[in-house]
Design an enzyme around this catalytic site. Structure first.
Site, mmCIF file in Angstrom:
data_model
loop_
_atom_site.group_PDB
_atom_site.id
_atom_site.type_symbol
_atom_site.label_atom_id
_atom_site.label_comp_id
_atom_site.label_asym_id
_atom_site.label_seq_id
_atom_site.Cartn_x
_atom_site.Cartn_y
_atom_site.Cartn_z
ATOM 1 N N GLU A 123 0.158 -1.135 -0.047
ATOM 2 C CA GLU A 123 0.247 -0.076 0.251
ATOM 3 C C GLU A 123 0.464 1.088 0.197
ATOM 4 O O GLU A 123 2.043 1.782 0.679
ATOM 5 C CB GLU A 123 -0.842 -0.167 1.093
ATOM 6 C CG GLU A 123 -1.652 1.405 1.631
ATOM 7 C CD GLU A 123 -2.552 1.373 0.419
ATOM 8 O OE1 GLU A 123 -2.593 0.654 -0.848
ATOM 9 O OE2 GLU A 123 -2.826 2.274 -0.506
ATOM 10 N N THR B 93 -6.784 2.246 -4.900
ATOM 11 C CA THR B 93 -5.726 1.249 -5.084
ATOM 12 C C THR B 93 -6.961 -0.519 -5.463
ATOM 13 O O THR B 93 -6.151 -0.593 -6.234
ATOM 14 C CB THR B 93 -6.226 0.463 -3.925
ATOM 15 O OG1 THR B 93 -5.483 1.087 -2.598
ATOM 16 C CG2 THR B 93 -6.493 -1.106 -3.336
ATOM 17 N N HIS C 70 -0.909 3.040 5.284
ATOM 18 C CA HIS C 70 -1.821 4.085 4.578
ATOM 19 C C HIS C 70 -2.284 5.666 5.122
ATOM 20 O O HIS C 70 -1.379 5.753 6.089
ATOM 21 C CB HIS C 70 -3.097 3.182 4.112
ATOM 22 C CG HIS C 70 -4.497 4.352 3.436
ATOM 23 N ND1 HIS C 70 -5.156 5.681 3.551
ATOM 24 C CD2 HIS C 70 -5.048 3.630 2.301
ATOM 25 C CE1 HIS C 70 -5.392 5.655 2.535
ATOM 26 N NE2 HIS C 70 -5.314 4.778 1.633
ATOM 27 N N ASP D 129 1.274 0.020 -4.807
ATOM 28 C CA ASP D 129 -0.289 0.312 -6.080
ATOM 29 C C ASP D 129 -0.031 1.724 -6.390
ATOM 30 O O ASP D 129 -0.536 2.686 -7.117
ATOM 31 C CB ASP D 129 -1.535 -0.391 -4.996
ATOM 32 C CG ASP D 129 -0.887 0.953 -4.268
ATOM 33 O OD1 ASP D 129 -2.573 0.585 -3.585
ATOM 34 O OD2 ASP D 129 -0.668 1.447 -3.399
ATOM 35 N N HIS D 130 0.515 2.879 -5.833
ATOM 36 C CA HIS D 130 0.198 4.451 -6.414
ATOM 37 C C HIS D 130 1.219 5.422 -4.889
ATOM 38 O O HIS D 130 2.068 4.585 -3.949
ATOM 39 C CB HIS D 130 -0.817 4.469 -6.216
ATOM 40 C CG HIS D 130 -1.644 4.104 -4.579
ATOM 41 N ND1 HIS D 130 -1.302 4.737 -3.893
ATOM 42 C CD2 HIS D 130 -2.742 3.559 -4.498
ATOM 43 C CE1 HIS D 130 -2.668 4.291 -2.541
ATOM 44 N NE2 HIS D 130 -2.974 3.409 -3.817
HETATM 45 C C1 GP9 Z 1 -8.991 0.094 1.751
HETATM 46 C C2 GP9 Z 1 -7.908 0.700 0.982
HETATM 47 C C3 GP9 Z 1 -7.846 1.933 0.383
HETATM 48 O O1 GP9 Z 1 -9.957 -1.154 1.657
HETATM 49 O O2 GP9 Z 1 -7.665 -0.548 0.245
HETATM 50 O O3 GP9 Z 1 -6.515 1.641 -0.157
HETATM 51 P P1 GP9 Z 1 -6.914 3.298 -1.629
HETATM 52 O O4 GP9 Z 1 -7.691 3.179 -2.413
HETATM 53 O O5 GP9 Z 1 -6.923 4.334 -0.385
HETATM 54 O O6 GP9 Z 1 -4.872 3.446 -1.596
HETATM 55 MN MN MN Z 2 -3.596 2.573 -1.896
#
Ligand code: GP9
Ligand code: MN
Length: 442
Positions: free
Chosen positions: A38, A82, A199, A258-259
């Site tokens: 994440e 995500t 996150h 992911d980003h």
């Molecule tokens: C929550 C998480 C959110 O389930 O995957 O991530 P995000 O899309 O905010 O990066």
């Molecule tokens: Mn994410």
């Protein structure tokens, strides 16, 4: 729609990159474990703050000769964050130009996604492990249309009290408490772990970490390094389990960010942690902060992609310019599955025909030589704006056309749900009724 489907198929056929026989099928029959790191940006790899290495374990994996690591791999997410990353990695199509494809289209969409492809082609079972509620990003519906057999979400774990942070079960607990489910998955399996501890705003209970954070003047930037270090420890613990259980040797483990975690507006604070000679991206002038441009912000959109194949010895750092859209065709070829008949918009990263023009969701793009941001062109060797000459102008126009085409063809397929009308030879449409995640049985 028939004619639109024809146009999309023609585009996909024309953009297909043939596999590289040196890599084709080298992971055939192995379990596939995907670890979604994440908000993990590339600059964290090999980074140090306050005299501490931020992610020592992931650095080891990144530099291992059993890992194919990509140093110019970019996130291509839109507002779906995500869920856009998940969509790209498992359907080989982009997220939408606005909003989240999972949320907007996922309930009734016809997907031909990784879980179903691997199951039908080579008998893989499949599961997602994620410590948040199943309905977040509409995942419970989307995963059934993707053909996931299991979705171990928050309801399968004890997430009470201090076992959770903002988006669900803490990463160390997700990896530990999921073992009782993972060990029963029929092998070969395709298992995706979506972490959450790293996150925004990167809060973490003090008993979970003793990592000393820098003072950049921005609290979330400071804390980012601590949750990244915690995530690193979580992955290390998971690898220890995989080795002890014997799963490690017959699995391929894909780790990717992911980003971005740090938004552009806080990059000046972030830059204070980069030493002048930072290998993460070149900063210019005496103080990188003063010379900050959109070019620097774009260089920070790199996220790691590590394909760890225990036992291979020819791993290393691959400098191909690439993005999340390229992962699925690459994975299928590594597993010995020909991807040509599937509607995928990226290209196999090991192919000699891999396309190094990396499209961002807003039609900006980056290539090995330059970055195009809202029409301004930067030279990647200097980070400076260039006024293109005739030849460069022509090249840029060609690349912009390619980017727009790739995005619009993907949008046409997704917005019109065209896979309802195209079933690849030998593929059977997914029947989402088969799956019920409430009790974990099919
Ligand atoms: C929550 C998480 C959110 O389930 O995957 O991530 P995000 O899309 O905010 O990066
Ligand atoms: Mn994410």
């Amino acid at each position: 729609t028939k004619s639109e489907l024809k146009t999309v198929k023609k585009y996909v056929r024309g953009h297909y990159a043939k596999s590289n026989k040196k890599y084709y099928g080298i992971a055939k029959g192995k379990n596939v474990i995907v670890i979604h790191l994440e908000s993990f940006q590339q600059f964290l790899i090999d980074d140090k703050v306050e005299g501490q290495t931020v992610t020592p374990f992931l650095n080891k994996i990144y530099h291992s000769k059993s890992t194919y690591s990509f140093s110019n791999f970019f996130n291509q997410v839109g507002q779906g964050k995500t869920s856009d990353a998940e969509n790209m990695l498992e359907t080989g199509t982009f997220g939408l130009s606005q909003g989240s494809l999972f949320a907007q289209l996922g309930t009734d969409q016809t997907f031909q996604a990784a879980p179903a492809i691997l199951k039908q082609e080579q008998g893989y079972s499949s599961a997602v492990f994620h410590g948040n509620v199943a309905s977040f990003w509409n995942r419970n519906n989307v995963y059934k249309n993707m053909g996931y057999q299991y979705f171990f979400s928050a309801s399968y774990f004890d997430t009470s009290g201090d076992k959770s942070t903002g988006y669900g079960l803490k990463d160390k607990l997700l990896f530990k408490d999921s073992i009782k489910y993972l060990q029963y998955l029929q092998q070969p399996f395709y298992a995706k772990y979506i972490t959450v501890s790293n996150h925004f705003p990167f809060d973490l209970d003090k008993e979970d970490s003793s990592f000393k954070v820098p003072d950049t003047g921005n609290t979330s930037v400071n804390n980012y390094f601590r949750t990244a270090n915690y995530l690193d420890q979580s992955v290390k613990e998971f690898f220890t389990f995989l080795k002890k259980s014997g799963l490690y040797d017959n699995s391929v483990i894909i780790l990717y960010g992911d980003h971005y975690g740090i938004s552009n507006s806080a990059n000046k604070n972030l830059a204070k942690t980069f030493s002048q000679d930072s290998s993460h991206f070149k900063s210019y002038g005496s103080d990188p902060v003063d010379n900050w441009t959109d070019w620097d912000n774009t260089q920070l959109q790199r996220v790691p992609l590590m394909i760890h194949v225990p036992g291979v010895k020819n791993g290393g750092i691959n400098k191909e310019y690439a993005g999340e859209i390229d992962v699925l065709p690459t994975l299928l070829h590594l597993l010995g599955i020909n991807s040509k008949k599937y509607m995928l918009f990226g290209t196999d990263l090991f192919s000699s025909q891999h396309d190094q023009v990396v499209a961002f969701r807003n039609q900006d793009f980056i290539t090995p030589n330059y970055t195009s941001i809202s029409g301004t062109i930067y030279d990647n060797s200097t980070g400076q704006i260039v006024t293109p000459n005739k030849t460069l102008k022509k090249q840029i126009a060609k690349d912009q056309k390619k980017v727009n085409k790739q995005l619009s063809m993907s949008d046409s397929l997704n917005e019109k749900n065209l896979l309802r009308f195209y079933t690849p030879k030998g593929f059977k449409a997914v029947n989402s009724q088969l799956y019920n995640y409430a009790n974990g049985l099919q």
